[in-house]
Structure formats: structure tokens, C-alpha cells
Write a protein that holds these residues in place. Structure first.
Motif, mmCIF file in Angstrom:
data_model
loop_
_atom_site.group_PDB
_atom_site.id
_atom_site.type_symbol
_atom_site.label_atom_id
_atom_site.label_comp_id
_atom_site.label_asym_id
_atom_site.label_seq_id
_atom_site.Cartn_x
_atom_site.Cartn_y
_atom_site.Cartn_z
ATOM 1 N N VAL A 59 0.870 -1.176 0.000
ATOM 2 C CA VAL A 59 0.000 0.000 0.000
ATOM 3 C C VAL A 59 0.908 1.227 0.000
ATOM 4 O O VAL A 59 1.799 1.334 0.841
ATOM 5 C CB VAL A 59 -0.918 0.029 1.237
ATOM 6 C CG1 VAL A 59 -1.770 1.281 1.248
ATOM 7 C CG2 VAL A 59 -1.786 -1.209 1.297
ATOM 8 N N VAL A 67 0.459 6.962 5.289
ATOM 9 C CA VAL A 67 -0.329 5.742 5.236
ATOM 10 C C VAL A 67 0.303 4.678 6.118
ATOM 11 O O VAL A 67 1.519 4.541 6.157
ATOM 12 C CB VAL A 67 -0.412 5.213 3.777
ATOM 13 C CG1 VAL A 67 -1.107 3.878 3.713
ATOM 14 C CG2 VAL A 67 -1.126 6.206 2.897
ATOM 15 N N SER A 69 -0.668 0.413 7.113
ATOM 16 C CA SER A 69 -1.580 -0.683 6.787
ATOM 17 C C SER A 69 -1.191 -1.939 7.549
ATOM 18 O O SER A 69 -0.043 -2.089 7.973
ATOM 19 C CB SER A 69 -1.573 -0.963 5.281
ATOM 20 O OG SER A 69 -0.304 -1.418 4.863
ATOM 21 N N THR A 77 -7.198 -5.938 4.077
ATOM 22 C CA THR A 77 -6.160 -5.092 4.656
ATOM 23 C C THR A 77 -6.805 -3.844 5.236
ATOM 24 O O THR A 77 -7.615 -3.196 4.570
ATOM 25 C CB THR A 77 -5.123 -4.683 3.578
ATOM 26 O OG1 THR A 77 -4.578 -5.865 2.999
ATOM 27 C CG2 THR A 77 -4.006 -3.843 4.170
ATOM 28 N N VAL A 79 -6.347 -0.025 6.424
ATOM 29 C CA VAL A 79 -5.464 1.072 6.036
ATOM 30 C C VAL A 79 -5.899 2.350 6.746
ATOM 31 O O VAL A 79 -7.091 2.653 6.814
ATOM 32 C CB VAL A 79 -5.501 1.301 4.502
ATOM 33 C CG1 VAL A 79 -4.554 2.420 4.095
ATOM 34 C CG2 VAL A 79 -5.178 0.018 3.749
#
Length: 131
Positions: A59, A67, A69, A77, A79
Motif C-alpha cells: 500500500v 499511510v 496498513s 487489509t 489502512v
């Protein structure tokens, strides 16, 4: 029927059974990135908690976002996206087959205001995954 005609008919039958040149090749998986975009009514969104369903390997943020994750099981997943969020592209996800993009979905579980830190109702928000 002569022997030569019988052999010719057998060869023609085998070629027809194999499909010849008109049979399309099977589509092979193509690894690559899919784009994740969001939209919603908030003008001061500062954080999103979302879940992407589908097997992915990485990601990455699009633009100035931060970000994080973590796997939520074998095919999902979780996030977190943080920053001054603007509707549009927010993530790139690495997948094993970009041609299967329709099998990837996402949902927004939480939205936080960047000024008050209050949680906004995620009902008016949408997320999409595309090639």
C-alpha cells in the motif's frame, strides 16, 4: 474412401479439434498497481480508516498523505490515511493481477475531522478501486 483421403480427413479433424489459430490465448495475470479514490461530504477530513478486500502486497500513498496498513486476514487489509484529505486518489495498491480489479473493494469505517478530531459519519463517503 481411399487411404490418402482417410488420412487427410483425420489430420483435418485433429487440426479442428485443437482450435487452430482462432483460439485465443488464455489471459495471464499481470502484476501492478490499482488506484484507490475516495469522496465524501467533509471539507476538513484529516484521517480515514478503511478496509480493502482482496489480496494485495503493498500500500502506497498518492500525494502528501501518510499511510499505515496491516493485514485483517488473508484477503483484507486495514489502512489508515492521514493528511489534509481531498476527494480523489489517495492510495496505490500492489496486486498480483490488475485485470482482476473488479474483485477488489473497499469500505470506509471511520472518518476524522482534521480540525476538531471529531468522528464524522462515514455513511456519505465512498471509496473505489480502479485500474
Amino acid at each position: 474412401m481411399t487411404r490418402r483421403m482417410a488420412i487427410g480427413a483425420a489430420v483435418a479433424g485433429l487440426i479442428a479439434a485443437c482450435g487452430g489459430k482462432d483460439t485465443p490465448e488464455p489471459i495471464k495475470p499481470v502484476a501492478g498497481d490499482l488506484t484507490v479514490a475516495y469522496s465524501g461530504p467533509g471539507q476538513t477530513d484529516g484521517a480515514l480508516l478503511l478496509v480493502i478486500t482482496g489480496v494485495l502486497t503493498e500500500v502506497k500513498a498518492v500525494g502528501p498523505y501518510q499511510v499505515a496498513s496491516a493485514p485483517l486476514g488473508p484477503t483484507a487489509t486495514r489502512v489508515v490515511v492521514v493528511g489534509t484529505l481531498v476527494a480523489g486518489d489517495i492510495l496505490k495498491i500492489r496486486v498480483s493481477d490488475v485485470n482482476a480489479f473488479a474483485s477488489y473493494t473497499g469500505r470506509i469505517d471511520e472518518v476524522a475531522d482534521r480540525e476538531t478530531f471529531a468522528l464524522n459519519d462515514p455513511v456519505g463517503y465512498t471509496i473505489g478501486v480502479r485500474k
